[in-house]
Design a protein around this motif. Structure first.
Motif, PDB file in Angstrom:
ATOM      1  N   THR A 299       0.792  -1.139  -0.040  1.00 31.89           N
ATOM      2  CA  THR A 299      -0.468   0.003   0.101  1.00 31.89           C
ATOM      3  C   THR A 299       0.973   0.842   0.150  1.00 31.89           C
ATOM      4  O   THR A 299       0.854   2.489  -0.886  1.00 31.89           O
ATOM      5  CB  THR A 299      -0.959   0.346   1.416  1.00 31.89           C
ATOM      6  OG1 THR A 299      -1.950  -1.558   1.219  1.00 31.89           O
ATOM      7  CG2 THR A 299      -2.206   1.049   1.147  1.00 31.89           C
ATOM      8  N   SER A 308      -3.785   2.941  -8.188  1.00 25.61           N
ATOM      9  CA  SER A 308      -4.693   2.382  -7.527  1.00 25.61           C
ATOM     10  C   SER A 308      -4.228   1.222  -8.340  1.00 25.61           C
ATOM     11  O   SER A 308      -4.202   0.338  -9.298  1.00 25.61           O
ATOM     12  CB  SER A 308      -5.748   3.034  -7.198  1.00 25.61           C
ATOM     13  OG  SER A 308      -5.841   3.814  -8.977  1.00 25.61           O
ATOM     14  N   LYS A 310      -7.388  -2.633  -8.729  1.00 30.57           N
ATOM     15  CA  LYS A 310      -8.620  -3.268  -8.668  1.00 30.57           C
ATOM     16  C   LYS A 310      -8.236  -4.861  -7.612  1.00 30.57           C
ATOM     17  O   LYS A 310      -9.269  -5.426  -7.141  1.00 30.57           O
ATOM     18  CB  LYS A 310      -9.463  -3.850  -9.245  1.00 30.57           C
ATOM     19  CG  LYS A 310     -10.223  -3.153  -9.629  1.00 30.57           C
ATOM     20  CD  LYS A 310     -11.047  -2.947 -10.704  1.00 30.57           C
ATOM     21  CE  LYS A 310     -12.339  -1.639 -10.891  1.00 30.57           C
ATOM     22  NZ  LYS A 310     -13.233  -2.005 -12.100  1.00 30.57           N
ATOM     23  N   GLU A 332     -14.211  -2.008  -6.887  1.00 28.37           N
ATOM     24  CA  GLU A 332     -13.176  -0.442  -7.729  1.00 28.37           C
ATOM     25  C   GLU A 332     -12.071  -0.455  -7.148  1.00 28.37           C
ATOM     26  O   GLU A 332     -11.379  -1.250  -6.241  1.00 28.37           O
ATOM     27  CB  GLU A 332     -14.195   1.053  -6.690  1.00 28.37           C
ATOM     28  CG  GLU A 332     -14.370   0.941  -5.198  1.00 28.37           C
ATOM     29  CD  GLU A 332     -15.292   1.962  -4.269  1.00 28.37           C
ATOM     30  OE1 GLU A 332     -15.102   1.628  -3.421  1.00 28.37           O
ATOM     31  OE2 GLU A 332     -16.053   2.482  -5.327  1.00 28.37           O
ATOM     32  N   TYR A 333     -10.869   0.669  -7.927  1.00 25.49           N
ATOM     33  CA  TYR A 333     -10.180   0.364  -7.792  1.00 25.49           C
ATOM     34  C   TYR A 333      -9.978   1.439  -6.398  1.00 25.49           C
ATOM     35  O   TYR A 333     -10.587   2.074  -5.909  1.00 25.49           O
ATOM     36  CB  TYR A 333      -9.751   1.853  -8.453  1.00 25.49           C
ATOM     37  CG  TYR A 333      -9.561   1.350 -10.027  1.00 25.49           C
ATOM     38  CD1 TYR A 333      -8.233   0.536 -10.449  1.00 25.49           C
ATOM     39  CD2 TYR A 333     -10.456   1.719 -11.685  1.00 25.49           C
ATOM     40  CE1 TYR A 333      -8.347  -0.139 -11.564  1.00 25.49           C
ATOM     41  CE2 TYR A 333     -10.542   1.426 -12.548  1.00 25.49           C
ATOM     42  CZ  TYR A 333      -9.060   0.186 -12.611  1.00 25.49           C
ATOM     43  OH  TYR A 333      -9.113  -0.388 -13.947  1.00 25.49           O
ATOM     44  N   THR A 334      -8.664   0.843  -5.338  1.00 26.08           N
ATOM     45  CA  THR A 334      -8.423   1.695  -4.699  1.00 26.08           C
ATOM     46  C   THR A 334      -7.172   2.048  -4.098  1.00 26.08           C
ATOM     47  O   THR A 334      -6.232   0.622  -4.452  1.00 26.08           O
ATOM     48  CB  THR A 334      -9.167   0.570  -3.684  1.00 26.08           C
ATOM     49  OG1 THR A 334      -9.020   1.029  -2.061  1.00 26.08           O
ATOM     50  CG2 THR A 334      -8.708  -0.603  -2.928  1.00 26.08           C
ATOM     51  N   SER A 336      -6.815   1.703  -0.674  1.00 27.37           N
ATOM     52  CA  SER A 336      -7.159   1.467   0.542  1.00 27.37           C
ATOM     53  C   SER A 336      -6.441  -0.041   1.223  1.00 27.37           C
ATOM     54  O   SER A 336      -6.567  -1.036   1.013  1.00 27.37           O
ATOM     55  CB  SER A 336      -8.808   1.519   1.146  1.00 27.37           C
ATOM     56  OG  SER A 336      -9.061   0.919   2.306  1.00 27.37           O
ATOM     57  N   ALA A 339      -9.110  -2.000   2.857  1.00 25.22           N
ATOM     58  CA  ALA A 339     -10.044  -3.179   1.316  1.00 25.22           C
ATOM     59  C   ALA A 339      -8.906  -4.305   1.186  1.00 25.22           C
ATOM     60  O   ALA A 339      -9.862  -5.283   0.457  1.00 25.22           O
ATOM     61  CB  ALA A 339      -9.725  -1.580   0.311  1.00 25.22           C
ATOM     62  N   ARG A 371      -3.471   6.641 -10.632  1.00 29.41           N
ATOM     63  CA  ARG A 371      -4.017   6.933  -9.728  1.00 29.41           C
ATOM     64  C   ARG A 371      -4.692   8.561  -9.954  1.00 29.41           C
ATOM     65  O   ARG A 371      -6.725   8.874  -9.643  1.00 29.41           O
ATOM     66  CB  ARG A 371      -3.768   7.672  -8.635  1.00 29.41           C
ATOM     67  CG  ARG A 371      -4.276   7.658  -7.791  1.00 29.41           C
ATOM     68  CD  ARG A 371      -3.400   8.406  -6.235  1.00 29.41           C
ATOM     69  NE  ARG A 371      -4.299   8.312  -4.950  1.00 29.41           N
ATOM     70  CZ  ARG A 371      -3.783   8.704  -3.677  1.00 29.41           C
ATOM     71  NH1 ARG A 371      -2.450   9.034  -3.579  1.00 29.41           N
ATOM     72  NH2 ARG A 371      -4.669   8.456  -2.304  1.00 29.41           N
ATOM     73  N   LEU A 380     -12.361   6.369  -6.280  1.00 27.43           N
ATOM     74  CA  LEU A 380     -11.469   6.536  -5.482  1.00 27.43           C
ATOM     75  C   LEU A 380     -11.957   6.131  -4.201  1.00 27.43           C
ATOM     76  O   LEU A 380     -12.331   6.964  -3.046  1.00 27.43           O
ATOM     77  CB  LEU A 380     -10.483   7.204  -5.733  1.00 27.43           C
ATOM     78  CG  LEU A 380      -8.451   6.761  -5.082  1.00 27.43           C
ATOM     79  CD1 LEU A 380      -8.781   5.412  -6.131  1.00 27.43           C
ATOM     80  CD2 LEU A 380      -8.074   7.610  -5.390  1.00 27.43           C
ATOM     81  N   THR A 381     -11.546   4.539  -3.048  1.00 28.36           N
ATOM     82  CA  THR A 381     -11.924   5.074  -1.937  1.00 28.36           C
ATOM     83  C   THR A 381     -10.222   5.254  -1.727  1.00 28.36           C
ATOM     84  O   THR A 381      -9.387   4.738  -1.675  1.00 28.36           O
ATOM     85  CB  THR A 381     -11.865   3.425  -1.075  1.00 28.36           C
ATOM     86  OG1 THR A 381     -13.184   2.995  -2.308  1.00 28.36           O
ATOM     87  CG2 THR A 381     -12.542   3.366  -0.069  1.00 28.36           C
ATOM     88  N   ASP A 383      -8.595   6.257   1.981  1.00 29.57           N
ATOM     89  CA  ASP A 383      -7.912   5.614   4.042  1.00 29.57           C
ATOM     90  C   ASP A 383      -8.368   7.328   4.637  1.00 29.57           C
ATOM     91  O   ASP A 383      -7.407   7.915   4.297  1.00 29.57           O
ATOM     92  CB  ASP A 383      -5.909   4.791   3.689  1.00 29.57           C
ATOM     93  CG  ASP A 383      -6.570   3.472   4.584  1.00 29.57           C
ATOM     94  OD1 ASP A 383      -7.517   3.538   4.558  1.00 29.57           O
ATOM     95  OD2 ASP A 383      -5.212   2.992   4.179  1.00 29.57           O
TER      96      ASP A 383
END
Ligand SMILES: [Mg+2]
Length: 384
Positions: A299, A308, A310, A332-334, A336, A339, A371, A380-381, A383
């Motif tokens: 991360t 990011s 998936k 979704e793309y993240t 986090s 996640a 990103r 985008l999620t 954190d």
């Protein structure tokens, strides 16, 4: 033994330049590659920007219990504090250690200046990270015939334009250039000429081979392989039996054969990390611990690279060298951590390991997107 033949002083460089070594002529069979690696990059940028930190042991990274050191200054390395070390352990080893929060935007800014310096010499620049790249200067924009001279000029330019030091390795293939750049680190320049390659490889201790990690080196020593000379004597089939596909690569590099090209603007397909263990692991709680640290590391790298993703992939390599990869694709793309971690937990709940013990675990994120594009799309999620 080999250090003597390497080039450390300016005088020796001049000698080599005059002696016409490593120059390009029409019949040349050798490529001229440079591997450049900034010294303790994140930590050095922090010390450059904040003079109060100079000369002090600093670690870039989180100081929290679950934190990991991303980079350590040379002052901190004296206490055996290094990147990927748990912050908790780092603090124990060096009580005066100063933790600095990473400023990736700033590192990217400095990295862009460095990459532009490289590109003023050649378009064949393959960045490996923000602070490290391979350059193919066989043919270059300065019409300079000496790769050694180019390496000197680049190091000088980085020093004067930015105020940081870089180490460089010059040779005719990637493996040797990369290995060379580490020989006189920090602030060093090392050259392995074509005729020096075999003697150099022969005396090289097995754990100094780029690409041979601590665990693999241990296994090699058990097989009676302590240096390049012993590795060179092994049949390809023997190495493949013990090290799988990697064995083939070891067989090639040890004979000075590495035909991998310098690929500019390498397109990243995934971001990941993996770890080989000293002792094979059977307990899933232990695996979870390692996987958590890997998710944290991945991360962090994703944030640094501003990507990011998936799809979460977990790789299991068993003690019998067979391996499986299990994946989970998110909606979704993240970027986090939570996640990704939940996906890893789900994979761990479903996977059937059949009581086999694991010698390597890996976590990677694929299905990457830029990103910025994703933020623009509002998907985008983050954190919090
Ligand atoms: Mg570096």
């Amino acid at each position: 033994m080999y250090v003597d033949t390497f080039i450390q002083s300016r005088q020796k460089y001049q000698y080599l330049l005059k002696a016409n070594y490593f120059r390009l002529d029409k019949e040349t069979r050798f490529r001229k590659l440079i591997h450049i690696d900034m010294d303790a990059f994140y930590a050095s940028v922090e010390q450059l920007d904040n003079p109060e930190l100079r000369g002090k042991p600093i670690a870039v990274g989180g100081s929290a219990d679950r934190g990991v050191v991303a980079a350590a200054s040379y002052e901190a390395r004296r206490f055996n504090v290094h990147s990927a070390l748990a912050s908790k352990i780092a603090k124990r080893r060096c009580p005066d250690l100063i933790f600095i929060r990473p400023r990736f935007d700033r590192y990217k800014e400095v990295s862009a200046i460095i990459m532009n310096i490289f590109k003023s010499y050649t378009d064949l620049v393959e960045p490996l990270s923000l602070d490290e790249a391979y350059l193919d200067v066989t043919y270059n924009k300065k019409q300079c015939k000496s790769a050694i001279k180019i390496a000197m000029l680049i190091r000088e330019e980085i020093r004067t334009k930015i105020g940081l030091t870089a180490s460089a390795g010059v040779s005719f293939n990637k493996f040797l250039a990369k290995t060379a750049s580490d020989i006189h680190k920090p602030d060093g320049l090392s050259v392995i000429l074509p005729e020096q390659a075999i003697p150099f490889i022969k005396q090289l201790p097995i754990d100094k081979f780029h690409g041979i990690g601590k665990v693999t080196a241990g296994r090699m020593r058990q097989l009676g392989i302590f240096s390049g000379a012993e590795l060179m004597k092994q049949e390809k089939s023997f190495l493949m039996k013990h090290f799988g596909k990697q064995g083939k690569h070891f067989h090639e590099i040890v004979h000075g054969n590495d035909h991998r090209e310098v690929k500019p603007d390498r397109l990243r397909k995934s971001i990941g990390t993996e770890e080989t263990f000293d002792k094979d692991i059977l307990e899933s709680e232990k695996m979870m611990q390692h996987l958590y640290e890997m998710v944290e590391k991945v991360t962090m790298n994703m944030k640094r690279l501003e990507r990011s993703g998936k799809t979460v992939n977990v790789k299991f390599k068993f003690s019998d060298f067979t391996q499986i990869v299990r994946s989970k694709t998110l909606n979704e793309y993240t970027v986090s951590k939570l996640a990704f971690w939940e996906a890893v937990e789900e994979i761990m709940l479903k996977v059937e390991l059949n009581e086999k013990s694991v010698r390597l675990l890996g976590v990677s994120i694929s299905n990457l997107d830029k990103r910025e594009e994703v933020i623009a799309k509002g998907q985008l999620t983050l954190d919090f």
